[in-house]
Scaffold this motif. Structure first.
Motif, PDB file in Angstrom:
ATOM      1  N   TYR A  89       0.834  -1.195   0.000  1.00 42.88           N
ATOM      2  CA  TYR A  89       0.000   0.000   0.000  1.00 42.88           C
ATOM      3  C   TYR A  89       0.874   1.251   0.000  1.00 42.88           C
ATOM      4  CZ  TYR A  89      -4.297  -2.621   0.969  1.00 42.88           C
ATOM      5  OH  TYR A  89      -5.380  -3.466   0.882  1.00 42.88           O
ATOM      6  N   THR A  90       0.346   2.334  -0.553  1.00 40.07           N
ATOM      7  CA  THR A  90       1.052   3.597  -0.500  1.00 40.07           C
ATOM      8  C   THR A  90       1.028   4.132   0.933  1.00 40.07           C
ATOM      9  OG1 THR A  90      -0.914   4.929  -0.945  1.00 40.07           O
ATOM     10  CG2 THR A  90       0.315   4.136  -2.841  1.00 40.07           C
ATOM     11  N   LEU A  91       1.853   5.133   1.193  1.00 42.07           N
ATOM     12  CA  LEU A  91       1.832   5.789   2.490  1.00 42.07           C
ATOM     13  C   LEU A  91       0.497   6.498   2.696  1.00 42.07           C
ATOM     14  CD1 LEU A  91       5.391   7.354   2.470  1.00 42.07           C
ATOM     15  CD2 LEU A  91       4.613   5.569   4.015  1.00 42.07           C
ATOM     16  N   GLN A  92       0.042   6.539   3.937  1.00 44.97           N
ATOM     17  CA  GLN A  92      -1.162   7.294   4.230  1.00 44.97           C
ATOM     18  C   GLN A  92      -0.919   8.761   3.881  1.00 44.97           C
ATOM     19  OE1 GLN A  92      -2.883   6.422   8.003  1.00 44.97           O
ATOM     20  NE2 GLN A  92      -4.436   8.019   7.859  1.00 44.97           N
ATOM     21  N   GLY A  93      -1.887   9.362   3.213  1.00 47.03           N
ATOM     22  CA  GLY A  93      -1.708  10.709   2.693  1.00 47.03           C
ATOM     23  C   GLY A  93      -1.439  10.703   1.203  1.00 47.03           C
ATOM     24  N   PHE A  94      -1.073   9.531   0.651  1.00 45.77           N
ATOM     25  CA  PHE A  94      -0.854   9.389  -0.782  1.00 45.77           C
ATOM     26  C   PHE A  94      -2.048   8.705  -1.440  1.00 45.77           C
ATOM     27  CE2 PHE A  94       3.921   9.944  -1.523  1.00 45.77           C
ATOM     28  CZ  PHE A  94       4.061  10.720  -0.391  1.00 45.77           C
ATOM     29  N   HIS A  95      -3.101   8.480  -0.672  1.00 46.93           N
ATOM     30  CA  HIS A  95      -4.309   7.863  -1.217  1.00 46.93           C
ATOM     31  C   HIS A  95      -5.522   8.393  -0.455  1.00 46.93           C
ATOM     32  CE1 HIS A  95      -3.011   4.865   1.980  1.00 46.93           C
ATOM     33  NE2 HIS A  95      -4.179   5.303   2.427  1.00 46.93           N
ATOM     34  N   ALA A  96      -6.704   8.113  -0.964  1.00 47.13           N
ATOM     35  CA  ALA A  96      -7.952   8.473  -0.294  1.00 47.13           C
ATOM     36  C   ALA A  96      -8.782   7.215  -0.071  1.00 47.13           C
ATOM     37  CB  ALA A  96      -8.735   9.480  -1.135  1.00 47.13           C
ATOM     38  N   PHE A  97      -9.583   7.228   0.965  1.00 44.88           N
ATOM     39  CA  PHE A  97     -10.511   6.124   1.268  1.00 44.88           C
ATOM     40  C   PHE A  97      -9.799   4.795   1.441  1.00 44.88           C
ATOM     41  CE2 PHE A  97     -13.016   8.890  -1.778  1.00 44.88           C
ATOM     42  CZ  PHE A  97     -13.603   9.648  -0.769  1.00 44.88           C
ATOM     43  N   GLY A  98      -8.545   4.807   1.833  1.00 47.03           N
ATOM     44  CA  GLY A  98      -7.841   3.552   2.100  1.00 47.03           C
ATOM     45  C   GLY A  98      -6.883   3.123   1.025  1.00 47.03           C
ATOM     46  N   SER A  99      -7.318   3.163  -0.256  1.00 49.42           N
ATOM     47  CA  SER A  99      -6.410   2.716  -1.316  1.00 49.42           C
ATOM     48  C   SER A  99      -6.767   3.288  -2.686  1.00 49.42           C
ATOM     49  CB  SER A  99      -6.390   1.179  -1.395  1.00 49.42           C
ATOM     50  OG  SER A  99      -7.673   0.657  -1.680  1.00 49.42           O
ATOM     51  N   MET A 100      -7.494   4.382  -2.749  1.00 52.25           N
ATOM     52  CA  MET A 100      -7.776   5.018  -4.036  1.00 52.25           C
ATOM     53  C   MET A 100      -6.622   5.950  -4.373  1.00 52.25           C
ATOM     54  SD  MET A 100     -11.086   7.184  -5.384  1.00 52.25           S
ATOM     55  CE  MET A 100     -10.560   8.818  -4.836  1.00 52.25           C
ATOM     56  N   GLN A 101      -5.894   5.605  -5.414  1.00 47.73           N
ATOM     57  CA  GLN A 101      -4.691   6.348  -5.791  1.00 47.73           C
ATOM     58  C   GLN A 101      -4.975   7.309  -6.931  1.00 47.73           C
ATOM     59  OE1 GLN A 101      -1.248   3.772  -6.361  1.00 47.73           O
ATOM     60  NE2 GLN A 101      -2.183   2.208  -5.062  1.00 47.73           N
ATOM     61  N   ALA A 102      -4.142   8.326  -7.040  1.00 41.80           N
ATOM     62  CA  ALA A 102      -4.279   9.303  -8.117  1.00 41.80           C
ATOM     63  C   ALA A 102      -2.915   9.866  -8.471  1.00 41.80           C
ATOM     64  CB  ALA A 102      -5.218  10.431  -7.708  1.00 41.80           C
ATOM     65  N   ARG A 103      -2.745  10.229  -9.715  1.00 41.00           N
ATOM     66  CA  ARG A 103      -1.538  10.924 -10.140  1.00 41.00           C
ATOM     67  C   ARG A 103      -1.610  12.376  -9.673  1.00 41.00           C
ATOM     68  NH1 ARG A 103      -2.336   9.538 -16.343  1.00 41.00           N
ATOM     69  NH2 ARG A 103      -4.384  10.264 -15.673  1.00 41.00           N
ATOM     70  N   PRO A 104      -0.483  13.039  -9.501  1.00 39.66           N
ATOM     71  CA  PRO A 104      -0.520  14.417  -8.982  1.00 39.66           C
ATOM     72  C   PRO A 104      -1.406  15.347  -9.791  1.00 39.66           C
ATOM     73  CG  PRO A 104       1.721  13.566  -8.922  1.00 39.66           C
ATOM     74  CD  PRO A 104       0.896  12.535  -9.651  1.00 39.66           C
ATOM     75  N   TRP A 105      -1.385  15.189 -11.124  1.00 40.95           N
ATOM     76  CA  TRP A 105      -2.163  16.105 -11.954  1.00 40.95           C
ATOM     77  C   TRP A 105      -3.663  15.774 -11.947  1.00 40.95           C
ATOM     78  CZ3 TRP A 105       2.200  13.493 -13.432  1.00 40.95           C
ATOM     79  CH2 TRP A 105       2.022  12.273 -14.085  1.00 40.95           C
ATOM     80  N   ASP A 106      -4.058  14.656 -11.311  1.00 37.80           N
ATOM     81  CA  ASP A 106      -5.479  14.340 -11.176  1.00 37.80           C
ATOM     82  C   ASP A 106      -6.103  14.960  -9.925  1.00 37.80           C
ATOM     83  OD1 ASP A 106      -5.414  12.768 -13.464  1.00 37.80           O
ATOM     84  OD2 ASP A 106      -4.961  10.930 -12.360  1.00 37.80           O
ATOM     85  N   ILE A 107      -5.245  15.395  -9.010  1.00 42.39           N
ATOM     86  CA  ILE A 107      -5.743  15.865  -7.712  1.00 42.39           C
ATOM     87  C   ILE A 107      -6.667  17.078  -7.823  1.00 42.39           C
ATOM     88  CG2 ILE A 107      -5.021  16.839  -5.490  1.00 42.39           C
ATOM     89  CD1 ILE A 107      -2.626  14.921  -5.578  1.00 42.39           C
ATOM     90  N   PRO A 108      -6.368  18.079  -8.671  1.00 39.47           N
ATOM     91  CA  PRO A 108      -7.298  19.211  -8.769  1.00 39.47           C
ATOM     92  C   PRO A 108      -8.724  18.801  -9.117  1.00 39.47           C
ATOM     93  CG  PRO A 108      -5.213  19.784  -9.781  1.00 39.47           C
ATOM     94  CD  PRO A 108      -5.144  18.319  -9.458  1.00 39.47           C
ATOM     95  N   ALA A 109      -8.877  17.845 -10.025  1.00 36.67           N
ATOM     96  CA  ALA A 109     -10.224  17.402 -10.391  1.00 36.67           C
ATOM     97  C   ALA A 109     -10.898  16.677  -9.243  1.00 36.67           C
ATOM     98  CB  ALA A 109     -10.161  16.494 -11.622  1.00 36.67           C
ATOM     99  N   LEU A 110     -10.120  15.898  -8.477  1.00 36.89           N
ATOM    100  CA  LEU A 110     -10.701  15.150  -7.361  1.00 36.89           C
ATOM    101  C   LEU A 110     -11.064  16.050  -6.192  1.00 36.89           C
ATOM    102  CD1 LEU A 110      -8.344  12.028  -7.409  1.00 36.89           C
ATOM    103  CD2 LEU A 110     -10.735  12.116  -8.123  1.00 36.89           C
ATOM    104  N   THR A 111     -10.324  17.124  -6.009  1.00 34.25           N
ATOM    105  CA  THR A 111     -10.606  18.022  -4.889  1.00 34.25           C
ATOM    106  C   THR A 111     -11.599  19.123  -5.267  1.00 34.25           C
ATOM    107  OG1 THR A 111      -8.638  19.307  -5.442  1.00 34.25           O
ATOM    108  CG2 THR A 111      -8.403  17.599  -3.767  1.00 34.25           C
ATOM    109  N   HIS A 112     -11.908  19.256  -6.549  1.00 34.75           N
ATOM    110  CA  HIS A 112     -12.913  20.234  -7.007  1.00 34.75           C
ATOM    111  C   HIS A 112     -13.886  19.537  -7.960  1.00 34.75           C
ATOM    112  CE1 HIS A 112      -9.420  22.682  -5.794  1.00 34.75           C
ATOM    113  NE2 HIS A 112     -10.322  23.552  -5.401  1.00 34.75           N
ATOM    114  N   PRO A 113     -14.590  18.521  -7.463  1.00 33.46           N
ATOM    115  CA  PRO A 113     -15.456  17.730  -8.352  1.00 33.46           C
ATOM    116  C   PRO A 113     -16.597  18.534  -8.972  1.00 33.46           C
ATOM    117  CG  PRO A 113     -15.877  17.200  -6.049  1.00 33.46           C
ATOM    118  CD  PRO A 113     -14.659  18.048  -6.078  1.00 33.46           C
ATOM    119  N   PHE A 114     -16.986  19.645  -8.343  1.00 36.96           N
ATOM    120  CA  PHE A 114     -18.089  20.443  -8.875  1.00 36.96           C
ATOM    121  C   PHE A 114     -17.595  21.683  -9.618  1.00 36.96           C
ATOM    122  CE2 PHE A 114     -19.630  18.302  -4.989  1.00 36.96           C
ATOM    123  CZ  PHE A 114     -20.570  17.459  -5.583  1.00 36.96           C
TER     124      PHE A 114
END
Length: 610
Positions: free
Chosen positions: A195-220
């Motif tokens: 598993y990745t380090l805590q803080g490098f995933h969401a909900f336990g094991s949902m991973q994302a590339r760095p450039w995907d984070i803006p879309a995940l943190t601003h879904p609306f």
């Protein structure tokens, strides 16, 4: 068994197949079985190559060796495959890589050699020269070989070298790895990826590339953001129901997934919970076998046993260094390490017991990063400490301020992690505080605390994040002078408006600017405001993510004895060999790049190709 899964030498000739039928003729089945039995009888016992450890260095060696017809075993001590690589961002420092041209960058070996000479200084000596030249020559070759012969797929990254002012510095020498569909590994192997380090995933094991984070943190924020975020969450829910974890692998997990998949395709045997205890030497001092620990379970009783495995050609040590060993404090000027807990120096111990030598320690023997600590109570009343390395996700963003116990800044918050911690060491700072306001926390997150809409209240209750309605109260909670802290924050807010940091020159080089955020609208994308209460503090400590001090090796990763003579049949790669960078850090992935490259060279040498 499908024909594609049979060893190459055991596959029947296409001429022996019924055309269009997809089945073998009866006589072919008998002939094939007889040939297979004869092949098995002729095959020597054991393995041609045993790899100790399953990070990127060991797995790359395994793939290259297997691709050249060798029978390979990867023996992993822990319950998970991937080693320190699985914890990383998966970047690899590869000068003169083919992706630089996509970025419009022209690079060459002479320029890269000049740069590493400037970074290493006196450490670039005669003994290191041959090894460095082998790395610079083989690294781009390794990238192309891996992409042509395995599931590895790299991608360009427009990241500048870390010492941008030094002669020969360039951009794009760090390559990333493409995300990977972990479903291709099969259910069990996917679950076996670390598993990745805590803080490098969401909900336990949902991973994302760095450039995907803006879309995940601003879904609306837009329809595309909403579609991407909801699709990812829906797939994640399905994955958890089917596999017990997310199957979209990113960053270092993607590199591990791709390497494991390649090992599966090449017939490499992968064993977990299989610690290599020692080597076996023949009468000539050649490594001819390994002894592996085997645990058997009967009811509630675990019985430890040993299995001796013959090795026909070589043992490759790739156990991940000694970052979590008691011995680490002899070589590292701090306490905390974020590498896996099983990385306690098995490879170094085995190498020395087999006759290999270690060089004098490097000036710096680890890859440093500031680390925050999440302390959690366990069911038995103890305390579990989770470590989070602050590479660039939060401390380099506008509005982040780092102060010492005196409430004052002591360094450029955006500088490379290696240099930042070296600054902490030089100034005797054993604890500091990352400060930010509510706006920053919601936009960028802080350490394990992810950006909005992900919750952080549990981290505040645990004491990981310290919250206060104003700076004076925050100063009291963390024990720093309130007047000094207020002065520091006021100065940083002024610098943000003016666009210039006269104290530590944050944002005055390409590396700082690349990690900033121009969306603030302020003149300097690395400087931001800290003025929206509540305010937050996160204690951070000097730490490391791995050791880089290891066994003496030559340009082909052969272990050398104290006389400089190769130990027959013994190789060390990754963090088990002394770093070709000698503890310096030229650019992002300066550990993974050499790890992949010397894993590649070691296997070629074992197979007699170099």
């Amino acid at each position: 068994m499908s024909l594609s899964r049979l060893p190459h030498q055991a596959r029947p000739s296409p001429s022996l197949l019924f055309k269009g039928s997809g089945v073998l003729a009866p006589i072919t089945c008998c002939t094939y079985t007889q040939k297979r039995r004869a092949s098995v009888q002729r095959q020597p016992p054991g393995y041609d190559v045993v790899v100790v450890g399953s990070g990127c260095a060991g797995l790359s060696a395994a793939i290259v060796a297997a691709k050249h017809g060798l029978k390979v075993l990867v023996a992993e001590k822990s319950n998970y495959f991937g080693g320190t690589t699985a914890f990383s961002f998966g970047g690899a420092w590869i000068p003169v890589n083919k992706y630089q041209k996509m970025l419009g960058i022209e690079d060459d070996v002479d320029k890269a050699d000049t740069y590493v000479r400037r970074v290493l200084g006196d450490l670039y000596d005669e003994k290191n020269h041959k090894k460095m030249q082998a790395f610079l020559a083989s690294a781009p070759e390794m990238v192309e070989w891996m992409e042509a012969n395995s599931a590895m797929q790299f991608a360009p990254m427009p990241i500048p070298d870390y010492h941008v002012a030094k002669e020969g510095a360039s951009v794009g020498r760090t390559v990333s790895v493409e995300a990977f569909d972990g479903r291709l590994l099969g259910r069990q192997t996917l679950r076996d990826v670390r598993y990745t380090l805590q803080g490098f995933h969401a909900f336990g094991s949902m991973q994302a590339r760095p450039w995907d984070i803006p879309a995940l943190t601003h879904p609306f924020g837009s329809w595309s953001n909403f579609h991407f975020a909801t699709s990812k969450v829906v797939r994640y829910v399905v994955d958890v129901l089917r596999y017990g974890k997310g199957s979209e692998l990113a960053n270092g997990n993607a590199m591990v997934g791709r390497l494991l998949h390649s090992c599966q395709r090449e017939g490499v045997e992968l064993r977990k919970n299989a610690p290599v205890l020692r080597t076996v030497l023949d009468e000539n001092g050649r490594v001819s076998g390994v002894v592996v620990g085997v645990n058997s379970q009967t009811g509630t009783t675990t019985t430890a046993a040993e299995e001796q495995i013959p090795v026909n050609k070589a043992v490759v040590l790739a156990s991940g260094g000694f970052g979590r060993s008691d011995e680490a404090r002899k070589y590292l000027p701090h306490e905390w390490s974020a590498c896996p807990k099983h990385n306690v120096g098995d490879g170094l111990r085995i190498g020395r017991e087999s006759g290999a030598a270690m060089p004098p320690p490097n000036p710096d023997n680890g890859i440093y990063a500031p680390i925050s600590l999440l302390r959690k109570k366990t069911r038995d009343g103890g305390t579990q400490i989770r470590r989070y390395p602050h590479f660039s996700q939060d401390r380099t963003k506008p509005g982040a301020i780092i102060v010492g116990r005196d409430g004052r800044r002591f360094a450029n918050e955006s500088e490379p992690y290696q240099e930042f911690v070296k600054n902490m060491h030089a100034q005797g700072i054993d604890q500091a505080y990352l400060l930010a306001d509510r706006t920053f926390l919601r936009k960028y997150g802080m350490g394990i605390g992810l950006p909005a809409p992900y919750p952080v209240r549990h981290l505040i209750r645990s004491g990981y994040l310290i919250e206060a309605p104003d700076l004076a109260t925050l100063a009291g909670k963390i024990g720093v002078p309130a007047d000094k802290l207020s002065e520091t924050v006021a100065a940083c807010n002024r610098y943000a408006v003016e666009g210039r940091d006269p104290e530590f020159h944050r944002g005055e080089n390409a590396y700082d600017l690349m990690l900033g955020d121009p969306s603030t609208g302020l003149p300097n994308p690395t400087l931001g405001l800290c003025k929206s209460p509540p305010f937050y503090a996160l204690p951070i400590y000097p730490g490391n993510v791995s050791t880089v001090y290891g066994l003496t090796t030559d340009e082909n990763a052969q272990c050398l004895d104290k006389e400089g003579v190769p130990v027959p049949g013994l190789y060390a790669v990754g963090l088990d060999q002394n770093s070709v960078m000698r503890g310096t850090y030229p650019g992002g992935g300066s550990s993974i790049g050499p790890a992949l490259t010397f894993g590649y060279r070691a296997a070629l040498h074992i197979a007699g190709k170099i």
